[in-house]
Structure formats: C-alpha cells, structure tokens
Write a protein that holds these residues in place. Structure first.
Motif, short mmCIF file in Angstrom:
data_model
loop_
_atom_site.label_atom_id
_atom_site.label_comp_id
_atom_site.label_asym_id
_atom_site.label_seq_id
_atom_site.Cartn_x
_atom_site.Cartn_y
_atom_site.Cartn_z
N VAL A 1 -21.16 -32.45 18.88
CA VAL A 1 -20.17 -32.86 17.88
C VAL A 1 -19.38 -31.62 17.50
N PHE A 2 -18.10 -31.58 17.84
CA PHE A 2 -17.29 -30.39 17.62
C PHE A 2 -16.68 -30.41 16.20
N GLN A 3 -17.54 -30.17 15.22
CA GLN A 3 -17.09 -30.11 13.82
C GLN A 3 -18.06 -29.24 13.03
N ASP A 4 -17.64 -28.84 11.81
CA ASP A 4 -18.53 -28.05 10.94
C ASP A 4 -19.62 -28.97 10.40
N MET A 5 -20.85 -28.55 10.58
CA MET A 5 -21.97 -29.39 10.15
C MET A 5 -23.26 -28.59 10.10
N ILE A 6 -24.26 -29.19 9.46
CA ILE A 6 -25.60 -28.62 9.45
C ILE A 6 -26.43 -29.41 10.46
N ALA A 7 -26.95 -28.72 11.46
CA ALA A 7 -27.78 -29.36 12.49
C ALA A 7 -29.20 -28.85 12.37
N LEU B 1 -20.82 -28.91 2.31
CA LEU B 1 -20.78 -29.99 3.30
C LEU B 1 -21.52 -31.20 2.76
N ASP B 2 -20.91 -32.37 2.89
CA ASP B 2 -21.55 -33.63 2.48
C ASP B 2 -21.98 -33.57 1.01
N ASN B 3 -21.10 -33.02 0.17
CA ASN B 3 -21.36 -32.92 -1.27
C ASN B 3 -22.58 -32.07 -1.59
N LYS B 4 -22.90 -31.16 -0.68
CA LYS B 4 -24.02 -30.25 -0.91
C LYS B 4 -23.56 -28.82 -0.65
N THR B 5 -24.28 -27.90 -1.33
CA THR B 5 -23.99 -26.48 -1.11
C THR B 5 -25.16 -25.87 -0.36
N TYR B 6 -24.81 -25.24 0.78
CA TYR B 6 -25.84 -24.64 1.62
C TYR B 6 -25.69 -23.12 1.57
N ILE C 1 -26.48 -19.81 3.40
CA ILE C 1 -26.71 -19.48 4.82
C ILE C 1 -26.97 -17.99 4.97
N GLU C 2 -27.97 -17.63 5.77
CA GLU C 2 -28.21 -16.24 6.15
C GLU C 2 -28.34 -16.18 7.67
N ASN C 3 -27.38 -15.44 8.29
CA ASN C 3 -27.36 -15.31 9.76
C ASN C 3 -27.42 -16.68 10.45
N GLY C 4 -26.68 -17.60 9.86
CA GLY C 4 -26.54 -18.92 10.46
C GLY C 4 -27.59 -19.93 10.07
N LYS C 5 -28.68 -19.46 9.48
CA LYS C 5 -29.77 -20.37 9.14
C LYS C 5 -29.70 -20.76 7.66
N VAL C 6 -29.94 -22.04 7.37
CA VAL C 6 -29.94 -22.53 5.99
C VAL C 6 -31.21 -22.04 5.30
N VAL C 7 -31.02 -21.31 4.20
CA VAL C 7 -32.18 -20.81 3.45
C VAL C 7 -32.36 -21.54 2.13
N LYS C 8 -31.27 -22.23 1.69
CA LYS C 8 -31.37 -22.94 0.41
C LYS C 8 -30.28 -24.00 0.33
N VAL C 9 -30.63 -25.11 -0.33
CA VAL C 9 -29.66 -26.19 -0.53
C VAL C 9 -29.54 -26.43 -2.03
N LYS C 10 -28.31 -26.44 -2.56
CA LYS C 10 -28.08 -26.65 -3.99
C LYS C 10 -27.56 -28.06 -4.24
#
Length: 283
Positions: free
Chosen positions: A237-243, A267-272, A274-283
C-alpha cells in the motif's frame, strides 16, 4: 635395193611382230578397230567403275557416320546428366534424413524414441531407409501432460507448463486448481522464496508479498531488494501508514518503512511517537 624388195621386207617385219602378239591381243586390237569391247577390257572397266563407286560410297558415308557419332555423343551426355541428377537427388534425400537417438524427457524439453526424421517431409520412420513411417504422437515423450496448460505439481515443486514441458518464458503469478497463487520464474516455482514482486494476481497488477513461493494475502511488513514495505491484503500500500509485523509496529512513508524518521506523526486520529522508524508510543 629395188623399191619392191624394200616393201616386201617391211611386210615381213610387220608379220613377224604380229606373230609375236598373243591371240587375245590381236583379237582386242581387231575388236577395238571394229568398235567392240573384249571381255578383259570390260572387266577392267567394271573394276574401275566399282572402285569409283566404292570411293563415292565412302565419301557419301562420311556425313552419315559423323551424324551417328554426334547422336551417340548426345545420348551419352544426356545419360550422364540423368545419372548425375539421380545422384544429387539421392544425396539430397539422404541429407534430409537425420537420426534421432533415444532421449529421456526433461522439464524444459521433450524426449523421444530412437527413430529417423526426414526434415524435408516432416515425417518420422523406424528405419534409416524411411520405409516404415511412424505416428508423430508416438515419437515424443513428455515430462508433463501434453494437454495441460497452467500450474502443475510434480514431486514437491510447482511448474507452469504448456505442451508437455515447463514454459521457460513464463515469469509471473499463476493459480492452481484450488485458487492458490504461486510466483514462477522461468516456469518454475521456488518454494523457499520470500519476496515482494510486481505482477498480476486475480487480474490486479501490484507488488505482492510472497511467502514460501506463494502469495500471502496478509497484513505485514515484507522485504525485497529495495527495502521493507507495508503489506495489506497481500500487496504493498503506497501511502503513509503504521504497519505491524512480529517485531512491532513501524512507520511507513509512502508505503516504505522509514528507518531514518524519529518524531511524531498523526495517523487515524492517533499520535505515534517514532524512533528510527519504530513506534515506541501511541497517544
């Protein structure tokens, strides 16, 4: 001596000469004087005429003999040409016949029985002299069913086949009779392949996720030579997203995992976070 005696002496000499001549000569002379031809003279004349006729016949016969020799030469030349043509034809016939030694079938190539093939006639024979023709369908041996085109399993492998052999020109996706999609390179499926490859599946062209050589219709992150990609329903899927994969959740920008990004994204009404591409926390 008186004139009378001289004349008498001359007459005696003439009579003496006449006595010396043969009877035939005298007769010939008399006949000649009388305009007649003796038998001997006639014979001489006949021999002369015969000789002249013989010479004439010989002269007249020369053109006929030359014509006969010319005709004979032509006949010999034509015969030589015919023989040469027959030899050439036979040679050509021999040149068009090749021996096919018995050969076992291979995945990419049909095998065959031991036989002789006439390339000019496109016919097969069991003997070198091409007397016993054999059916073409009995000549060749195939690794796969000749009448099947598509995905076939042989042993532990899958092949894309056509005409009894694997289709070496086929590099794409294809489904088996159960609806499972496999990726083939040169007609052969690599059951160990894990990749992201562009191709057509179910009529849709996309970049598809391959697991163990088969299209994986899943949501994940998959790798190819160009990097890691967000996969949804088996395709990129060629879009900005969390996979997400088994190692966590990742930020993918334009569908590609961005290892260089550190920060926050909405993204999707959430705040992610990110550290070096990896999600470390979701607000």
């Amino acid at each position: 001596m008186s004139k009378k005696k001289i004349e008498e002496k001359i007459d005696e000499e003439v009579e003496t000469e006449d006595d010396k001549k043969t009877g035939d000569e005298v007769e010939a002379e008399k006949a000649e004087e009388n305009g007649e031809v003796t038998e001997e003279a006639q014979k001489t004349e006949d021999e002369a005429e015969a000789e002249d006729e013989s010479e004439g016949d010989e002269e007249n016969g020369k053109p006929h003999r030359k014509l006969a020799l010319d005709i004979l030469s032509c006949v010999i030349a034509v015969a030589a040409i015919v023989v040469a043509m027959i030899f050439v034809i036979k040679s050509k016939e021999t040149d068009t016949v090749i021996h096919l030694e018995e050969k076992a079938p291979y995945i990419y190539e049909a095998g065959n029985i031991d036989c002789w093939y006439d390339t000019a006639k496109d016919k097969y024979y069991s003997d070198k002299k091409c007397k016993n023709e054999i059916d073409k369908d009995t000549v060749f041996i195939y690794y796969f069913d000749k009448n099947v085109t598509g995905v076939v399993k042989a042993g532990i492998k899958y092949y894309y086949v056509g005409g009894g052999v694997a289709d070496k020109s086929f590099t794409n996706f294809a489904a088996d009779e159960n609806g499972n999609w496999y990726y083939f390179e040169n007609g052969i499926n690599n059951e160990h392949a894990d990749d992201v490859v562009k191709g057509t599946v179910n009529g849709e062209e996309a970049w598809w996720c391959i697991k163990n050589g088969q299209v994986a219709f899943i949501d994940t992150i998959a790798e190819n030579v160009n990097g890691y990609w967000a996969i949804k329903g088996g395709k990129v899927v060629f879009q900005d997203m969390i996979a997400t994969n088994e190692e966590g959740s990742w930020y993918c920008k334009g569908g590609k995992l961005d290892y260089d990004f550190t920060g926050q994204v909405e993204l999707d009404n959430k705040t992610y976070v990110i550290e070096n591409g990896k999600v470390v926390k979701v607000k």
